[in-house]
Design a protein around this motif. Structure first.
Motif, short mmCIF file in Angstrom:
data_model
loop_
_atom_site.label_atom_id
_atom_site.label_comp_id
_atom_site.label_asym_id
_atom_site.label_seq_id
_atom_site.Cartn_x
_atom_site.Cartn_y
_atom_site.Cartn_z
N GLY A 169 65.91 44.44 56.84
CA GLY A 169 66.63 44.89 58.03
C GLY A 169 67.56 43.80 58.49
N LYS A 170 68.34 44.10 59.51
CA LYS A 170 69.28 43.11 60.02
C LYS A 170 68.53 41.86 60.48
CE LYS A 170 73.19 46.00 61.32
NZ LYS A 170 74.21 46.29 62.36
N GLY A 171 68.99 40.73 59.98
CA GLY A 171 68.40 39.46 60.35
C GLY A 171 67.21 39.05 59.52
N ALA A 172 66.67 39.95 58.69
CA ALA A 172 65.45 39.63 57.95
C ALA A 172 65.70 38.57 56.87
CB ALA A 172 64.88 40.90 57.33
N LEU A 173 66.84 38.65 56.18
CA LEU A 173 67.14 37.65 55.15
C LEU A 173 67.35 36.28 55.78
CD1 LEU A 173 69.58 39.66 52.83
CD2 LEU A 173 67.14 39.20 52.47
N ARG A 174 68.06 36.25 56.89
CA ARG A 174 68.30 34.99 57.60
C ARG A 174 66.97 34.37 58.04
NH1 ARG A 174 72.79 33.34 61.46
NH2 ARG A 174 71.87 31.86 62.93
N ALA A 175 66.09 35.19 58.59
CA ALA A 175 64.80 34.69 59.04
C ALA A 175 63.98 34.16 57.86
CB ALA A 175 64.03 35.79 59.77
N LEU A 176 64.07 34.84 56.73
CA LEU A 176 63.34 34.40 55.54
C LEU A 176 63.84 33.03 55.08
CD1 LEU A 176 61.21 35.30 53.44
CD2 LEU A 176 63.09 36.28 52.10
N ALA A 177 65.16 32.85 55.10
CA ALA A 177 65.74 31.57 54.66
C ALA A 177 65.36 30.43 55.59
CB ALA A 177 67.26 31.70 54.58
N GLN A 178 65.06 30.73 56.84
CA GLN A 178 64.74 29.69 57.81
C GLN A 178 63.26 29.31 57.82
OE1 GLN A 178 66.67 31.81 61.16
NE2 GLN A 178 67.97 29.99 61.41
N ARG A 179 62.46 30.02 57.04
CA ARG A 179 61.05 29.64 56.94
C ARG A 179 60.92 28.29 56.22
NH1 ARG A 179 57.95 34.91 54.64
NH2 ARG A 179 57.70 33.36 52.96
N PRO A 180 59.82 27.58 56.42
CA PRO A 180 59.63 26.31 55.71
C PRO A 180 59.73 26.45 54.19
CG PRO A 180 58.02 26.52 57.48
CD PRO A 180 58.75 27.84 57.40
N ASP A 181 59.30 27.60 53.67
CA ASP A 181 59.38 27.84 52.22
C ASP A 181 60.57 28.73 51.87
OD1 ASP A 181 58.51 30.20 53.36
OD2 ASP A 181 57.05 30.65 51.78
N GLY A 182 61.58 28.79 52.77
CA GLY A 182 62.67 29.73 52.58
C GLY A 182 63.45 29.55 51.30
N GLY A 183 63.59 28.34 50.83
CA GLY A 183 64.37 28.11 49.62
C GLY A 183 63.74 28.66 48.36
N THR A 184 62.44 28.92 48.41
CA THR A 184 61.74 29.45 47.24
C THR A 184 61.10 30.81 47.52
OG1 THR A 184 59.76 28.20 47.84
CG2 THR A 184 61.30 27.16 46.29
N PHE A 242 67.30 31.07 48.96
CA PHE A 242 66.39 31.68 47.99
C PHE A 242 67.14 32.49 46.94
CE2 PHE A 242 66.40 34.20 51.94
CZ PHE A 242 66.96 35.39 51.49
N LEU A 243 68.43 32.81 47.18
CA LEU A 243 69.24 33.52 46.19
C LEU A 243 69.90 32.56 45.20
CD1 LEU A 243 70.92 36.28 48.39
CD2 LEU A 243 68.90 36.46 46.93
N GLY A 244 69.62 31.27 45.32
CA GLY A 244 70.13 30.31 44.36
C GLY A 244 71.45 29.69 44.77
N ARG A 245 71.73 28.54 44.16
CA ARG A 245 72.99 27.85 44.39
C ARG A 245 73.74 27.76 43.07
NH1 ARG A 245 75.68 23.19 44.39
NH2 ARG A 245 74.06 22.14 43.18
N TYR A 246 74.75 28.59 42.95
CA TYR A 246 75.57 28.63 41.73
C TYR A 246 76.86 29.37 42.08
CZ TYR A 246 73.14 33.18 41.43
OH TYR A 246 72.60 34.41 41.70
N SER A 247 77.71 29.62 41.09
CA SER A 247 78.99 30.30 41.34
C SER A 247 78.77 31.79 41.51
CB SER A 247 79.97 30.02 40.19
OG SER A 247 80.39 28.68 40.20
N HIS A 248 78.33 32.15 42.71
CA HIS A 248 78.07 33.55 43.02
C HIS A 248 79.37 34.36 43.00
CE1 HIS A 248 73.86 33.38 44.40
NE2 HIS A 248 74.15 32.15 44.81
N GLU A 249 79.29 35.56 42.47
CA GLU A 249 80.44 36.46 42.47
C GLU A 249 80.20 37.67 43.35
OE1 GLU A 249 84.16 37.98 41.69
OE2 GLU A 249 83.43 36.06 40.97
#
Length: 470
Positions: free
Chosen positions: A249-264, A206-213
């Motif tokens: 919190g710890k693990g919250a971002l990971r859990a969000l990314a693993q949702r069916p709509d995690g990429g958006t 959900f944070l995008g795919r690009y040249s992150h710095e």
């Protein structure tokens, strides 16, 4: 961070008048962290002239010293392999015996020492980058060093979160194919204390795919601000806004990314700056500290860049671009970020050798805090600095920048009054400094020389740096 394919010095020799100037207007407006004991003003700017190092590694001000925490190819991970190459962005966390460091390794090609692809910790066995975690005591002595994430590509910088984790950024748009089994160009979360939390690494799509710095996280809203180091066209500055009901919190971002709509999940948007009602096409248009722009945010159409790179999904009239967007750090209620340099040849409106910007989320403005003029003689160590990259806010006032330019390489401090000073000099070679970050108690500054690969713990008579007044 990786350098431009065309050395920027070759683009300007003989073509720019005047030497380096750090141009400032007023102060940096209290870019200090927690309050600290503040001695009387020092007569010199900073902490004094650098003292040459008999060991030929690190020149520091009088009274300062360093410890080598780790060295690529020389020290060993607890799994038996050597410390990986190319330490870059670093997060520091309070540990049971002192500090815990999470080191990025900007490995994208044939560097000699990869991050070992250990079972359970590897995202893509075809990629050789990742992170290592180093536990040190309060004197900066290494107690433990181990792989925390492997199988990622070109891990450049990142940022710490308010809940005590590290976000490591892939500076790439590499797609699956050849030796790569998965797409790359993502951000991953690393827990510095719980290794089991890092198993089966999950890209935060959900944070995008690009040249992150690098990233900076708002501790109040949990919005995430991200820099992109890219060209053709130049990169963008992004903001991710959490979805309604998100509990950080710890693990919250990971859990969000693993949702069916995690990429958006949430909203990813690119910055657009305005001067009055006029569009600002590129941050290099600003040449004077104190320049302030109003900010709007433009939604990213396809954040995973399935067919078109994210930055190419916008016209120049829709967003504000910048060459070499680099380090980021949260402080003073806003996000600091760095533009390393700009040249007419790369599409920039004006030329400079570094800008430090501050985004104020309450006012929705971005302000130029400091600008480095073009350094026409980078081989001379005469107080000329260029190519700031990683940044950290000092608990003693001002900021510390890692120089990634041409010629002599420094850790560069900038006081609250906007005066630059050398904090350290690389005595070994011209390799860049990376990953400056203070321990929780403010007594130790950790920093790296990327090649051949050193991690240092720097201690000394810290205090508010002098501004040249008696």
């Amino acid at each position: 961070m990786t350098t431009s394919p065309l050395p920027r010095r070759s683009l300007l020799r003989g073509g720019v008048a005047g030497g380096l100037g750090i141009m400032v207007a007023g102060s940096l407006e209290a870019i200090a962290g927690p309050a600290a004991a503040r001695p009387a003003c020092r007569p010199a700017v900073g902490y004094g002239d650098l003292v040459p190092d008999p060991a030929g590694l690190l020149a520091l001000p009088p009274g300062f010293s360093y410890t080598v925490v780790a060295q690529a190819g020389a020290t060993l991970l607890e799994s038996g392999q050597p410390t990986p190459s190319d330490a870059d962005g670093t997060g520091c966390f309070r540990g049971p015996h002192g500090s815990v460091l999470v080191n990025n390794h900007e490995i994208g090609g044939d560097e000699p020492y990869p991050v070992p692809a250990l079972p359970g910790l590897t995202y893509d066995p075809g990629a050789r980058g990742g992170t290592t975690t180093i536990e040190v005591d309060r004197h900066g002595r290494r107690l433990r060093e181990y792989v925390s994430v492997a199988g990622t590509h070109n891990n450049c910088a990142g940022g710490i979160t308010p809940w005590g984790t590290w976000l490591t950024c892939e500076e790439t748009e590499q797609r699956a194919g050849g030796r790569f089994l998965k797409d790359h160009g993502y951000v991953f979360e690393v827990d510095p204390h719980d290794r089991s939390a890092n198993t089966d690494p999950v890209p935060l799509t959900f944070l995008g795919r690009y040249s992150h710095e690098a990233v900076a996280v708002d501790p109040y809203t949990h919005s995430i601000y991200l820099t992109e180091d890219a060209s053709g066209p130049n990169g963008l500055y992004f903001r991710w806004t959490p979805p309604p009901g998100f509990r950080a919190g710890k693990g919250a971002l990971r859990a969000l990314a693993q949702r069916p709509d995690g990429g958006t999940a949430g909203s990813l948007a690119a910055m657009r700056c305005l001067r009055g009602d006029g569009h600002v096409a590129d941050l290099s248009e600003a040449t004077a500290p104190g320049t302030r722009y109003r900010v709007e945010w433009v939604e990213v159409p396809d954040r995973d860049a399935r067919t078109v790179s994210v930055r190419k999904q916008f016209t120049d009239a829709e967003v504000t671009r910048s060459r070499k967007l680099e380090g980021a750090w949260w402080g003073d209620g806003g996000a600091y970020f760095v533009a390393s340099y700009a040249r007419h040849d790369d599409g920039s409106a004006n030329e400079h050798d570094g800008q430090v910007w501050f985004y104020d989320p309450r006012r929705q403005t971005v302000t130029l805090k400091t600008i480095f003029g073009v350094n026409t003689d980078p081989e001379a160590d005469t107080g000329n600095y260029d190519g700031p990259d990683n940044i950290t806010v000092s608990p003693y006032g001002g900021v510390i920048l890692a120089e990634d330019g041409e010629g002599v390489s420094h850790l560069v401090g900038v006081t609250e009054q906007g005066k630059a000073y050398p904090l350290a000099r690389n005595e070994l070679n011209d390799s860049e400094f990376t990953g400056p970050t203070f321990s929780a108690d403010g007594k130790t500054l950790f920093a790296n020389i990327q090649s051949p690969g050193y991690v240092f713990a720097i201690t000394g008579p810290w205090g508010r740096p002098g501004n040249g007044h008696r």
